[in-house]
Write a protein that holds these residues in place. Structure first.
Motif, PDB file in Angstrom:
ATOM      1  N   LYS A 262       0.047  15.177  10.661  1.00  0.00           N
ATOM      2  CA  LYS A 262      -1.311  15.007  11.157  1.00  0.00           C
ATOM      3  C   LYS A 262      -2.377  15.221  10.091  1.00  0.00           C
ATOM      4  O   LYS A 262      -3.536  14.824  10.275  1.00  0.00           O
ATOM      5  N   HIS A 263      -2.013  15.848   8.977  1.00  0.00           N
ATOM      6  CA  HIS A 263      -2.992  16.109   7.923  1.00  0.00           C
ATOM      7  C   HIS A 263      -2.925  15.076   6.803  1.00  0.00           C
ATOM      8  O   HIS A 263      -3.728  15.124   5.875  1.00  0.00           O
ATOM      9  N   LEU A 264      -2.007  14.160   6.898  1.00  0.00           N
ATOM     10  CA  LEU A 264      -1.855  13.126   5.872  1.00  0.00           C
ATOM     11  C   LEU A 264      -2.937  12.070   6.081  1.00  0.00           C
ATOM     12  O   LEU A 264      -2.987  11.408   7.113  1.00  0.00           O
ATOM     13  N   VAL A 265      -3.817  11.916   5.096  1.00  0.00           N
ATOM     14  CA  VAL A 265      -4.964  11.025   5.274  1.00  0.00           C
ATOM     15  C   VAL A 265      -4.927   9.807   4.368  1.00  0.00           C
ATOM     16  O   VAL A 265      -5.696   8.860   4.569  1.00  0.00           O
ATOM     17  N   CYS A 266      -4.078   9.793   3.363  1.00  0.00           N
ATOM     18  CA  CYS A 266      -4.037   8.633   2.480  1.00  0.00           C
ATOM     19  C   CYS A 266      -2.676   8.501   1.822  1.00  0.00           C
ATOM     20  O   CYS A 266      -1.903   9.462   1.736  1.00  0.00           O
ATOM     21  N   LEU A 267      -2.393   7.286   1.380  1.00  0.00           N
ATOM     22  CA  LEU A 267      -1.142   6.989   0.700  1.00  0.00           C
ATOM     23  C   LEU A 267      -1.447   6.482  -0.704  1.00  0.00           C
ATOM     24  O   LEU A 267      -2.387   5.701  -0.888  1.00  0.00           O
ATOM     25  N   PRO A 268      -0.682   6.886  -1.694  1.00  0.00           N
ATOM     26  CA  PRO A 268      -0.913   6.389  -3.054  1.00  0.00           C
ATOM     27  C   PRO A 268      -0.474   4.935  -3.182  1.00  0.00           C
ATOM     28  O   PRO A 268       0.452   4.487  -2.504  1.00  0.00           O
ATOM     29  N   GLY A 269      -1.150   4.204  -4.043  1.00  0.00           N
ATOM     30  CA  GLY A 269      -0.787   2.811  -4.248  1.00  0.00           C
ATOM     31  C   GLY A 269       0.620   2.638  -4.760  1.00  0.00           C
ATOM     32  O   GLY A 269       1.239   1.594  -4.572  1.00  0.00           O
ATOM     33  N   SER A 270       1.161   3.690  -5.387  1.00  0.00           N
ATOM     34  CA  SER A 270       2.508   3.601  -5.958  1.00  0.00           C
ATOM     35  C   SER A 270       3.588   3.446  -4.897  1.00  0.00           C
ATOM     36  O   SER A 270       4.732   3.111  -5.213  1.00  0.00           O
ATOM     37  N   VAL A 271       3.221   3.674  -3.612  1.00  0.00           N
ATOM     38  CA  VAL A 271       4.202   3.523  -2.537  1.00  0.00           C
ATOM     39  C   VAL A 271       4.768   2.108  -2.524  1.00  0.00           C
ATOM     40  O   VAL A 271       5.894   1.878  -2.073  1.00  0.00           O
TER      41      VAL A 271
ATOM     42  N   CYS B 208       1.985  10.916  -6.470  1.00  0.00           N
ATOM     43  CA  CYS B 208       1.883   9.561  -7.017  1.00  0.00           C
ATOM     44  C   CYS B 208       3.209   9.074  -7.594  1.00  0.00           C
ATOM     45  O   CYS B 208       3.488   7.876  -7.603  1.00  0.00           O
ATOM     46  N   SER B 209       4.030  10.003  -8.046  1.00  0.00           N
ATOM     47  CA  SER B 209       5.301   9.627  -8.672  1.00  0.00           C
ATOM     48  C   SER B 209       6.309   9.087  -7.671  1.00  0.00           C
ATOM     49  O   SER B 209       7.355   8.576  -8.061  1.00  0.00           O
ATOM     50  N   ILE B 210       6.016   9.172  -6.373  1.00  0.00           N
ATOM     51  CA  ILE B 210       6.983   8.767  -5.363  1.00  0.00           C
ATOM     52  C   ILE B 210       7.348   7.290  -5.481  1.00  0.00           C
ATOM     53  O   ILE B 210       8.432   6.862  -5.087  1.00  0.00           O
ATOM     54  N   GLY B 211       6.466   6.501  -6.046  1.00  0.00           N
ATOM     55  CA  GLY B 211       6.744   5.081  -6.223  1.00  0.00           C
ATOM     56  C   GLY B 211       7.887   4.800  -7.176  1.00  0.00           C
ATOM     57  O   GLY B 211       8.391   3.670  -7.234  1.00  0.00           O
ATOM     58  N   MET B 212       8.323   5.796  -7.922  1.00  0.00           N
ATOM     59  CA  MET B 212       9.434   5.629  -8.856  1.00  0.00           C
ATOM     60  C   MET B 212      10.797   5.683  -8.162  1.00  0.00           C
ATOM     61  O   MET B 212      11.815   5.393  -8.769  1.00  0.00           O
ATOM     62  N   LEU B 213      10.796   6.043  -6.878  1.00  0.00           N
ATOM     63  CA  LEU B 213      12.056   6.181  -6.142  1.00  0.00           C
ATOM     64  C   LEU B 213      12.534   4.820  -5.645  1.00  0.00           C
ATOM     65  O   LEU B 213      12.502   4.505  -4.451  1.00  0.00           O
ATOM     66  N   GLU B 214      13.011   4.013  -6.528  1.00  0.00           N
ATOM     67  CA  GLU B 214      13.407   2.652  -6.191  1.00  0.00           C
ATOM     68  C   GLU B 214      14.626   2.597  -5.278  1.00  0.00           C
ATOM     69  O   GLU B 214      14.857   1.604  -4.602  1.00  0.00           O
ATOM     70  N   GLY B 215      15.405   3.675  -5.232  1.00  0.00           N
ATOM     71  CA  GLY B 215      16.602   3.689  -4.392  1.00  0.00           C
ATOM     72  C   GLY B 215      16.372   4.316  -3.030  1.00  0.00           C
ATOM     73  O   GLY B 215      17.306   4.406  -2.221  1.00  0.00           O
ATOM     74  N   LEU B 216      15.130   4.754  -2.746  1.00  0.00           N
ATOM     75  CA  LEU B 216      14.832   5.412  -1.472  1.00  0.00           C
ATOM     76  C   LEU B 216      14.947   4.423  -0.317  1.00  0.00           C
ATOM     77  O   LEU B 216      14.282   3.386  -0.300  1.00  0.00           O
ATOM     78  N   VAL B 217      15.781   4.741   0.661  1.00  0.00           N
ATOM     79  CA  VAL B 217      16.039   3.852   1.785  1.00  0.00           C
ATOM     80  C   VAL B 217      15.296   4.300   3.038  1.00  0.00           C
ATOM     81  O   VAL B 217      14.815   3.483   3.823  1.00  0.00           O
ATOM     82  N   SER B 218      15.193   5.621   3.250  1.00  0.00           N
ATOM     83  CA  SER B 218      14.598   6.144   4.483  1.00  0.00           C
ATOM     84  C   SER B 218      13.565   7.216   4.162  1.00  0.00           C
ATOM     85  O   SER B 218      13.835   8.126   3.377  1.00  0.00           O
TER      86      SER B 218
END
Length: 294
Positions: free
Chosen positions: A253-262, A236-246
């Motif tokens: 194949k096992h990824l079933v959901c994304l957090p809203g913080s994206v 969930c903390s991934i949304g804090m990466l404001e400088g992430l470009v790529s």
């Protein structure tokens, strides 16, 4: 100077003398344009050795060994080495009497090294480590002895199963590449100490199921590649990466959901997400849909 593969054993003494000599061979007049470079030029089935120093007030030492058939390695290495490049290093560890305190770069791809860091510490000046395709490497240990490490390449180390949590002490690390470490099960549980990390490549780590929960604290992170892993969700903390470009999640194949913080990834420009998100999975996760460029 060339040493044929068949006559290599008879020249081991001369090789050791070359490594232990003051300048790695006969000294030539130093000029700004022609630094001293005694070499063994690379040819098929020939041992190539380079020991030289550029023209500078504080001499730097380089040792390059390629295409060499030295099944037992060497008994000694000069302590003055700044750069050590030995492709296919044949031993499990470096010589016990080697003091690498001046070493800046260690390049031992395709080596037989089993553990890293090596059992020679401290390595306070070390900035670059390349151990890619070292098929006997099984784990990483305490990193406290190399506080200035900037580049760490462990790609293709197919027996590597764990990265020690202590890696977060590497505050100056900018690039960490673990691509195709197919048996990597445990990535560092804590990474917030990697304040300078810009590039993280975990692609092809097919047994890796989880990313660190505190990944969002990597304030310098610009590029993440987790394609081909077995992760089921993003922290969930991934949304804090404001400088992430790529960010690449291709073939997860096992990824079933994304957090809203994206939605907080404001700088994201290159996103490769090749997955099928089942609607029911999204409902169960109770996470909002976020549109990302593919």
């Amino acid at each position: 100077m060339q040493i044929g593969a068949r006559g290599l054993r008879g020249n081991v003494r001369r090789l050791k003398a070359l490594l232990q000599s003051k300048f790695g061979g006969r000294r030539r007049p130093e000029t700004a344009k022609s630094p001293e470079k005694p070499k063994l030029h690379p040819e098929e089935n020939l041992l190539r050795i380079e020991v030289f120093r550029p023209n500078c007030r504080k001499p730097r030492r380089y040792l390059v060994i390629k295409n060499g058939n030295l099944p037992n390695g060497l008994e000694c290495l000069p302590d003055s080495l700044r750069i050590l490049e030995w492709t296919g290093y044949p031993s499990k560890s470096l010589p016990s009497h080697f003091n690498p305190e001046k070493l800046l770069e260690l390049n031992m791809c395709h080596s037989c090294i089993e553990h890293f860091p090596l059992e020679i510490e401290p390595l306070y000046n070390l900035k670059t480590v390349k151990l890619s395709n070292s098929l006997n490497l099984v784990n990483t240990r305490n990193f406290k002895g190399m506080p200035h490490l900037e580049l760490l390449f462990l790609e293709g180390c197919t027996r590597l199963y764990e990265v020690d949590p202590g890696i977060e002490v590497l505050e100056k690390l900018t690039v960490l590449k673990l691509k195709d470490c197919k048996n990597l099960v445990h990535f560092a549980s804590r990474v917030r100490g990697l304040k300078s990390l810009k590039v993280l490549n975990l692609s092809g780590c097919s047994k890796l199921k989880k990313l660190p929960n505190d990944m969002g604290h990597l304030e310098s992170l610009v590029e993440v590649d987790a394609s081909g892993t077995s992760i089921q969700e993003l922290p969930c903390s991934i949304g804090m990466l404001e400088g992430l470009v790529s960010m690449s999640l291709r073939d997860c194949k096992h990824l079933v959901c994304l957090p809203g913080s994206v939605g907080g990834l404001k700088s994201l420009k290159d996103s490769k997400i090749s997955i099928f998100l089942v609607a029911q999975s999204l409902i169960n996760c109770q996470m909002s849909w976020v549109w990302l460029p593919v």
